[in-house]
Design an enzyme around this catalytic site. Structure first.
Site, mmCIF file in Angstrom:
data_model
loop_
_atom_site.group_PDB
_atom_site.id
_atom_site.type_symbol
_atom_site.label_atom_id
_atom_site.label_comp_id
_atom_site.label_asym_id
_atom_site.label_seq_id
_atom_site.Cartn_x
_atom_site.Cartn_y
_atom_site.Cartn_z
ATOM 1 N N GLU A 109 0.850 -1.213 0.000
ATOM 2 C CA GLU A 109 0.000 0.000 0.000
ATOM 3 C C GLU A 109 0.882 1.259 0.000
ATOM 4 O O GLU A 109 0.549 2.270 0.619
ATOM 5 C CB GLU A 109 -0.953 0.038 1.215
ATOM 6 C CG GLU A 109 -1.850 -1.169 1.367
ATOM 7 C CD GLU A 109 -3.074 -1.167 0.473
ATOM 8 O OE1 GLU A 109 -3.354 -0.130 -0.167
ATOM 9 O OE2 GLU A 109 -3.747 -2.210 0.410
HETATM 10 C C1 LIG Z 1 3.332 -9.841 0.032
HETATM 11 C C2 LIG Z 1 3.123 -8.734 -0.948
HETATM 12 C C3 LIG Z 1 1.876 -8.530 -1.495
HETATM 13 C C4 LIG Z 1 1.693 -7.533 -2.458
HETATM 14 N N1 LIG Z 1 0.469 -7.381 -3.062
HETATM 15 C C5 LIG Z 1 0.352 -6.561 -4.136
HETATM 16 C C6 LIG Z 1 -0.846 -6.555 -4.933
HETATM 17 O O1 LIG Z 1 -1.819 -7.242 -4.623
HETATM 18 N N2 LIG Z 1 -0.880 -5.782 -6.040
HETATM 19 C C7 LIG Z 1 0.169 -4.995 -6.413
HETATM 20 O O2 LIG Z 1 0.069 -4.316 -7.432
HETATM 21 N N3 LIG Z 1 1.314 -4.958 -5.676
HETATM 22 C C8 LIG Z 1 1.425 -5.735 -4.565
HETATM 23 N N4 LIG Z 1 2.594 -5.752 -3.835
HETATM 24 C C9 LIG Z 1 3.696 -4.905 -4.252
HETATM 25 C C10 LIG Z 1 3.966 -3.780 -3.290
HETATM 26 O O3 LIG Z 1 2.976 -2.815 -3.383
HETATM 27 C C11 LIG Z 1 5.380 -3.271 -3.623
HETATM 28 O O4 LIG Z 1 6.281 -4.260 -3.146
HETATM 29 C C12 LIG Z 1 5.661 -1.923 -2.992
HETATM 30 O O5 LIG Z 1 4.902 -0.931 -3.596
HETATM 31 C C13 LIG Z 1 7.143 -1.552 -3.120
HETATM 32 O O6 LIG Z 1 7.616 -1.727 -4.424
HETATM 33 P P1 LIG Z 1 8.950 -2.585 -4.670
HETATM 34 O O7 LIG Z 1 8.791 -3.879 -3.962
HETATM 35 O O8 LIG Z 1 9.222 -2.620 -6.108
HETATM 36 O O9 LIG Z 1 10.076 -1.786 -3.919
HETATM 37 P P2 LIG Z 1 10.895 -0.549 -4.495
HETATM 38 O O10 LIG Z 1 9.971 0.447 -5.090
HETATM 39 O O11 LIG Z 1 12.012 -1.057 -5.315
HETATM 40 O O12 LIG Z 1 11.463 0.045 -3.154
HETATM 41 C C14 LIG Z 1 12.612 -0.473 -2.476
HETATM 42 C C15 LIG Z 1 12.995 0.507 -1.370
HETATM 43 O O13 LIG Z 1 13.333 1.768 -1.971
HETATM 44 C C16 LIG Z 1 12.508 2.794 -1.428
HETATM 45 N N5 LIG Z 1 12.170 3.740 -2.488
HETATM 46 C C17 LIG Z 1 11.635 3.493 -3.692
HETATM 47 N N6 LIG Z 1 11.435 4.625 -4.373
HETATM 48 C C18 LIG Z 1 11.849 5.625 -3.588
HETATM 49 C C19 LIG Z 1 11.897 7.037 -3.706
HETATM 50 N N7 LIG Z 1 11.434 7.692 -4.767
HETATM 51 N N8 LIG Z 1 12.413 7.733 -2.685
HETATM 52 C C20 LIG Z 1 12.846 7.130 -1.577
HETATM 53 N N9 LIG Z 1 12.810 5.806 -1.387
HETATM 54 C C21 LIG Z 1 12.321 5.053 -2.371
HETATM 55 C C22 LIG Z 1 11.278 2.083 -0.884
HETATM 56 O O14 LIG Z 1 10.640 2.829 0.135
HETATM 57 C C23 LIG Z 1 11.872 0.782 -0.383
HETATM 58 O O15 LIG Z 1 12.395 0.955 0.892
HETATM 59 C C24 LIG Z 1 2.770 -6.707 -2.824
HETATM 60 C C25 LIG Z 1 4.021 -6.910 -2.239
HETATM 61 C C26 LIG Z 1 4.217 -7.912 -1.325
HETATM 62 C C27 LIG Z 1 5.589 -8.127 -0.764
#
Ligand SMILES: Cc1cc2nc3c(=O)[nH]c(=O)nc-3n(C[C@H](O)[C@H](O)[C@H](O)COP(=O)(O)OP(=O)(O)OC[C@H]3O[C@@H](n4cnc5c(N)ncnc54)[C@H](O)[C@@H]3O)c2cc1C
Length: 603
Positions: free
Chosen positions: A411
């Site tokens: 979220e």
């Molecule tokens: C169990 C699980 C269920 C999920 N369910 C869904 C779902 O139903 N549908 C769906 O669409 N997604 C889902 N997700 C995805 C989830 O919403 C994403 O994992 C989340 O938005 C973070 O994206 P990412 O994993 O690519 O991390 P990244 O975006 O790569 O982030 C990695 C780190 O970098 C930081 N970061 C990234 N960008 C910035 C920035 N601009 N400035 C500062 N810090 C930053 C983040 O805060 C984090 O600490 C799910 C994830 C999990 C693990």
């Protein structure tokens, strides 16, 4: 400022610059008879269908998650927020949060399945769907005949959600789109019949939302990856979803072309406050389990609950949970009232709900961050109270700790939500929706003036605490006001500053919510009846002030120098100093003794 039932409803973010009367906040003690009955029914369901089968959820029994979801549908729990016209119960936003709250504590697996389906899996259609789309899909989702999933995240598009590479190409006859691409981390993918899919048409700046049906017997180019093996929420189905020339009729586009990012963000606003609600009952149950163990477990011939080191944990766990409840239901009712106001002004329910939630997007982000971190800390201390047994799979703390971890990631990560909360506030100020400039200037003038040496009369309940809240707001205005002046539109590049400002903002909202709830209850039930709640509110505020002082100092030092820095640091000192410091040890002991005596979270 709007008024319903002689009650002021602040606009989103205005809590920072306007004083809220305690009579104008909604508290869990204000639940209606209908809401109390709903709460009982949901708790009974949680005990019977979820908690009783905890071992199976931990053993990755995905089929059980689906089966219990279906039972929740039969009882109407999946349709609480859905209007009656589309097969739901049509209950208000408070009831929606209440259901998320009390259904979510059994296991994070069910909580995630429930949240993904009722929130991001269903809401995009109820909020943005056409009448035909709503008639066709929402009744199936509201009853649990179908389950929904939300496909936004991609391998290279996580926090940067609008950067997805999934494409949607219009067919030559203009009747359908072909979707191609890869989504990952999709909750409920393993058992859903409908996916909300975001894809890009041509070189559009923004993605577009589509309703995509999924039938494994007739997959239409959709394939699923294997179940992910996760740290927690082990029986929540999480898979990759691949689209290979998946044909979607044009009438299944959600809202307009290029509207997908807006839909995604607004669906997440609703998801965020519901996620906060979904972290509340876990805290209550973790505390209850922890105090029961602490009362039983003896070391040095003494129940460990009698040790000050354990009492301080119990007191903090209780006051954090209490503040979380206070803030979540305060915001939920604001949203409900704002929806009612808009409907009274002639908006359709759909439009009213959309705008109502959008209005409080700042509060939704605040709650998501604060409560997801509280439940994590609560579970962590729960393990500590259990000692070595806390580290064992045989006790419930281990799973609670692992399950809590995801709430800080999905979220919108807590980093993103922190920056969003401050960013949205600054934007609202620029649009003239919240007057930050006037109050920020007043703080600047106050800093230049001679401080008053009068000793205020703080004999009335919470008079000093409310003065401290007003001062915390001044810290935010001082720091954020100076930062906006200094960096202007470049502020977003100063992330550490934004995060520190967000921490101040979060503590203000949470502490104020706890105090207002207790003040309201002390007025109607008497101060004696609320003595422990008074202690919890005071303890929460004291801890909040420490954060505000720390983050305020860090921010000031990072961008101000010389006289300006000295003046702001003096202001910070002035705004974080009590006239009469509360005896924190006494407060903690009072809270812990109550929890120990009741052998549970009892507020
Ligand atoms: C169990 C699980 C269920 C999920 N369910 C869904 C779902 O139903 N549908 C769906 O669409 N997604 C889902 N997700 C995805 C989830 O919403 C994403 O994992 C989340 O938005 C973070 O994206 P990412 O994993 O690519 O991390 P990244 O975006 O790569 O982030 C990695 C780190 O970098 C930081 N970061 C990234 N960008 C910035 C920035 N601009 N400035 C500062 N810090 C930053 C983040 O805060 C984090 O600490 C799910 C994830 C999990 C693990």
């Amino acid at each position: 400022m709007a008024e319903t039932e002689n009650k002021y409803i602040l606009r989103g973010g205005q809590f920072l610059v306007k004083e809220t009367n305690c009579q104008d906040v909604f508290t869990p003690e204000d639940f209606s008879e209908e809401q109390r009955m709903m709460k009982e029914a949901v708790m009974e369901f949680n005990d019977r269908e979820i908690i009783a089968h905890k071992d199976r959820f931990e053993a990755k029994d995905y089929a059980l998650t689906e089966e219990v979801m279906r039972k929740a549908g039969e009882l109407g729990f999946l349709g609480v927020a859905v209007p009656e016209a589309y097969g739901g119960l049509g209950m208000g936003f408070v009831s929606t949060c209440l259901t998320c709250d009390y259904i979510s504590s059994g296991t994070g697996s069910f909580s995630t399945a429930f949240g993904a389906h009722t929130g991001i899996g269903t809401m995009p259609i109820t909020l943005y769907g056409t009448e035909e789309q709503k008639q066709k899909y929402v009744p199936k989702l509201a009853t649990g005949e179908w389950f929904g999933a939300y496909c936004l995240t991609e391998p290279d598009a996580g926090s940067d959600a609008n950067s997805g590479k999934t494409t949607a190409e219009l067919s030559a006859d203009g009747k359908s789109y072909k979707i191609n691409g890869q989504k990952m981390w999709i909750s409920n993918a393993g058992f859903c019949s409908l996916m909300i899919v975001f894809a890009r048409i041509e070189d559009d700046k923004n993605i577009t939302g589509f309703i995509v049906e999924y039938d494994p017997e007739n997959p239409n180019g959709i394939t699923l990856g294997e179940e992910e093996h996760k740290l927690g929420i082990r029986a929540s189905s999480t898979r990759q979803v691949f689209f290979n020339d998946t044909v979607v009729p044009v009438e299944n586009m959600l809202a307009g072309r290029g509207e997908g990012f807006k839909i995604a963000m607004n669906a997440l606003n609703v998801g965020r406050i519901k996620l906060a609600a979904a972290c509340l009952d876990s805290q209550r149950r973790i505390l209850t389990t922890a105090v029961q163990y602490a009362n039983e477990r003896k070391q040095f011939k003494t129940p460990i609950a009698d040790f000050g080191a354990i009492k301080m944990k119990l007191a903090k766990m209780a006051s954090d949970a209490y503040a979380g409840e206070s803030a979540t239901y305060r915001a939920a009712k604001n949203i409900e009232d704002r929806i009612a106001l808009r409907e009274a002004a002639g908006n359709s329910h759909q439009e009213a709900e959309l705008k109502g939630v959008e209005e409080y997007a700042i509060e939704c982000s605040i709650l998501k961050v604060a409560v997801s971190e509280d439940v994590q800390n609560c579970a962590d201390e729960g393990i500590q109270i259990f000692g070595g047994m806390g580290f064992s799979e045989e006790t419930p703390m281990e799973a609670a700790w692992r399950d809590a971890r995801i709430a800080r990631i999905y979220e919108g990560t807590n980093e993103i939500n922190r920056m969003l909360s401050v960013g949205m506030l600054v934007k609202k100020a620029m649009k003239g929706h919240v007057d930050l400039l006037g109050p920020a200037q007043a703080v600047q003038e106050e800093l230049l003036g001679i401080p008053s040496f009068e000793t205020p009369d703080y004999s009335e309940l919470f008079s000093e605490e409310k003065a401290m809240i007003a001062k915390m707001k001044k810290v935010f205005l001082m720091v954020a006001g100076a930062a906006v002046q200094k960096f202007g539109t470049e502020l977003e590049k100063h992330q550490q500053l934004l995060i520190a400002a967000a921490d101040i903002l979060i503590e203000i909202y949470m502490a104020e919510s706890a105090i207002l709830r207790t003040e309201k209850n002390a007025k109607r039930f008497g101060e004696d009846a609320q003595s422990v709640q008074i202690a919890m509110s005071k303890l929460y505020l004291y801890n909040a002030l420490n954060t505000v002082e720390d983050k305020g100092r860090e921010s000031i030092i990072s961008f101000a120098e010389g006289d300006e820095q000295r003046m702001m640091l003096m202001g910070l000192k002035r705004y974080t100093k009590y006239q009469n410091y509360p005896d924190i040890v006494d407060l903690r002991n009072e809270i812990a003794e109550k929890v120990k005596a009741e052998n549970k979270y009892c507020f």
